[in-house]
Design an enzyme around this catalytic site. Structure first.
Site, PDB file in Angstrom:
ATOM      1  N   LYS A 179       0.828  -1.218   0.000  1.00 12.75           N
ATOM      2  CA  LYS A 179       0.000   0.000   0.000  1.00 12.75           C
ATOM      3  C   LYS A 179       0.860   1.266   0.000  1.00 12.75           C
ATOM      4  O   LYS A 179       0.611   2.178  -0.778  1.00 12.75           O
ATOM      5  CB  LYS A 179      -0.946   0.006   1.211  1.00 12.75           C
ATOM      6  CG  LYS A 179      -1.965  -1.134   1.188  1.00 12.75           C
ATOM      7  CD  LYS A 179      -3.004  -1.009   2.289  1.00 12.75           C
ATOM      8  CE  LYS A 179      -2.448  -1.169   3.673  1.00 12.75           C
ATOM      9  NZ  LYS A 179      -1.899  -2.514   3.980  1.00 12.75           N
TER      10      LYS A 179
ATOM     11  N   ARG B 226      11.414  -7.027   4.611  1.00 10.84           N
ATOM     12  CA  ARG B 226      11.208  -5.593   4.418  1.00 10.84           C
ATOM     13  C   ARG B 226      12.035  -4.781   5.406  1.00 10.84           C
ATOM     14  O   ARG B 226      12.155  -5.130   6.567  1.00 10.84           O
ATOM     15  CB  ARG B 226       9.730  -5.236   4.600  1.00 10.84           C
ATOM     16  CG  ARG B 226       9.486  -3.726   4.490  1.00 10.84           C
ATOM     17  CD  ARG B 226       8.040  -3.413   4.326  1.00 10.84           C
ATOM     18  NE  ARG B 226       7.311  -3.467   5.584  1.00 10.84           N
ATOM     19  CZ  ARG B 226       6.038  -3.079   5.705  1.00 10.84           C
ATOM     20  NH1 ARG B 226       5.389  -2.634   4.648  1.00 10.84           N
ATOM     21  NH2 ARG B 226       5.420  -3.156   6.854  1.00 10.84           N
TER      22      ARG B 226
ATOM     23  N   ARG C 214      11.119  -2.533  10.779  1.00 12.30           N
ATOM     24  CA  ARG C 214      10.038  -2.034  11.632  1.00 12.30           C
ATOM     25  C   ARG C 214       9.812  -3.019  12.757  1.00 12.30           C
ATOM     26  O   ARG C 214       9.830  -4.220  12.530  1.00 12.30           O
ATOM     27  CB  ARG C 214       8.743  -1.917  10.802  1.00 12.30           C
ATOM     28  CG  ARG C 214       8.471  -0.552  10.258  1.00 12.30           C
ATOM     29  CD  ARG C 214       7.307  -0.541   9.316  1.00 12.30           C
ATOM     30  NE  ARG C 214       6.042  -1.034   9.873  1.00 12.30           N
ATOM     31  CZ  ARG C 214       4.865  -0.909   9.264  1.00 12.30           C
ATOM     32  NH1 ARG C 214       4.795  -0.301   8.094  1.00 12.30           N
ATOM     33  NH2 ARG C 214       3.765  -1.384   9.799  1.00 12.30           N
TER      34      ARG C 214
ATOM     35  N   ARG D 128      -0.792  -9.397  12.932  1.00 14.79           N
ATOM     36  CA  ARG D 128      -1.349  -8.364  12.039  1.00 14.79           C
ATOM     37  C   ARG D 128      -2.183  -9.011  10.932  1.00 14.79           C
ATOM     38  O   ARG D 128      -3.221  -8.486  10.529  1.00 14.79           O
ATOM     39  CB  ARG D 128      -0.218  -7.507  11.430  1.00 14.79           C
ATOM     40  CG  ARG D 128       0.416  -6.575  12.468  1.00 14.79           C
ATOM     41  CD  ARG D 128       1.748  -6.037  11.998  1.00 14.79           C
ATOM     42  NE  ARG D 128       1.646  -5.170  10.841  1.00 14.79           N
ATOM     43  CZ  ARG D 128       2.649  -4.943   9.987  1.00 14.79           C
ATOM     44  NH1 ARG D 128       3.819  -5.540  10.143  1.00 14.79           N
ATOM     45  NH2 ARG D 128       2.481  -4.142   8.978  1.00 14.79           N
TER      46      ARG D 128
ATOM     47  N   ARG E 198     -10.041   0.367   8.697  1.00 12.54           N
ATOM     48  CA  ARG E 198      -9.594  -1.001   8.965  1.00 12.54           C
ATOM     49  C   ARG E 198     -10.618  -1.791   9.751  1.00 12.54           C
ATOM     50  O   ARG E 198     -10.401  -2.982  10.019  1.00 12.54           O
ATOM     51  CB  ARG E 198      -8.295  -0.961   9.763  1.00 12.54           C
ATOM     52  CG  ARG E 198      -7.044  -1.092   8.905  1.00 12.54           C
ATOM     53  CD  ARG E 198      -5.894  -0.841   9.829  1.00 12.54           C
ATOM     54  NE  ARG E 198      -4.720  -1.592   9.557  1.00 12.54           N
ATOM     55  CZ  ARG E 198      -3.606  -1.044   9.041  1.00 12.54           C
ATOM     56  NH1 ARG E 198      -3.592   0.209   8.664  1.00 12.54           N
ATOM     57  NH2 ARG E 198      -2.523  -1.766   8.896  1.00 12.54           N
TER      58      ARG E 198
END
Ligand code: AMP
Length: 222
Positions: free
Chosen positions: A18, A132, A165, A176, A93
């Site tokens: 996103k 990531r 992160r 998540r 969300r």
């Protein structure tokens, strides 16, 4: 399409791309990106009262309560130039957020045009998020991937540092994803039922996905 600048919601699981797609699209369109996750992380980094309140939720991979998110969203809309549309990355969300969004937008003389969902399976999400990194210290933070050497070099050449992160740790990623399936996926049916949902295959490269979304936005499907 209305005469107002288009206002778009970008949906999809964590790791669907996103923020990458948002970054690609804002360069091509007059969109203002609003990333709720990025705003929350900035509050945490700046150790504000809001940041201290929300940090435990992000640490666990849980969602921040709707009431706090509503206030954050209103603060973003307050300062938004009426000439520009927005690209909302990471909001709504939950069903209460989706149901409240129309009313909130009406308070700012806006309405939602489209909800675009980036679709990618859980295995690919885990692969992407475990590798990531976020390039910090080189202007606006941007995602890079350890399998994509060119992205790491780009980060270092700009004086940045690839940082993982906290919520990309495997156990938090699993939480998540579970939260996405339980609380966010029902929104797809909701936007589908009102004719605003557009689906994009996000397994392709970021450039291909950005092209598909851009084509969707410019061919009048809003
Ligand atoms: P993201 O960067 O979009 O993956 O968001 C990171 C984290 O911020 C999420 O795991 C949530 O804890 C929190 N967050 C971001 N957007 C929302 C939202 N709309 N509602 C509740 N929590 C959110």
């Amino acid at each position: 399409m209305s005469t107002q600048p288009p206002n778009i919601v970008l949906l999809g699981p964590p790791g669907a791309g996103k923020s990458t797609i948002t970054e690609a699209l804002v360069h091509q369109h007059d969109f203002v990106p609003i990333s709720t996750g990025q705003r929350l992380r900035a509050e945490i980094k700046a150790r504000t009262a809001l940041g201290r309140t929300v940090a435990p939720y992000l640490d666990r991979g849980d969602l921040v309560p709707d009431s706090l998110m509503d206030r954050l969203l209103r603060a973003c809309l307050e300062t938004l130039d009426p000439e520009h549309g927005f690209l909302l990355d990471g909001y709504p969300r939950t069903m209460p957020q989706a149901l409240g969004l129309a009313g909130t937008l009406a308070d700012y003389n806006r309405r939602l045009d489209l909800a675009v969902v980036l679709e990618v399976g859980d295995d690919e999400v885990v692969r992407r998020l475990s590798g990531r990194r976020i390039c910090e210290g080189a202007g606006v933070p941007f995602p890079v991937h350890i399998d994509d050497l060119a992205s790491i070099i780009r980060c270092r050449e700009r004086g940045g540092q690839p940082v993982q992160r906290d919520d990309d740790r495997p156990e938090v990623v699993r939480q998540r994803l579970a939260v996405y399936h339980r609380q966010t996926q029902p929104l797809l049916d909701f936007y589908d039922a009102v004719g605003q949902l557009r689906r994009v295959d996000a397994r392709n490269t970021p450039a291909e996905v950005a092209r598909a979304v851009a084509a969707m936005l410019s061919n009048g499907s809003t």
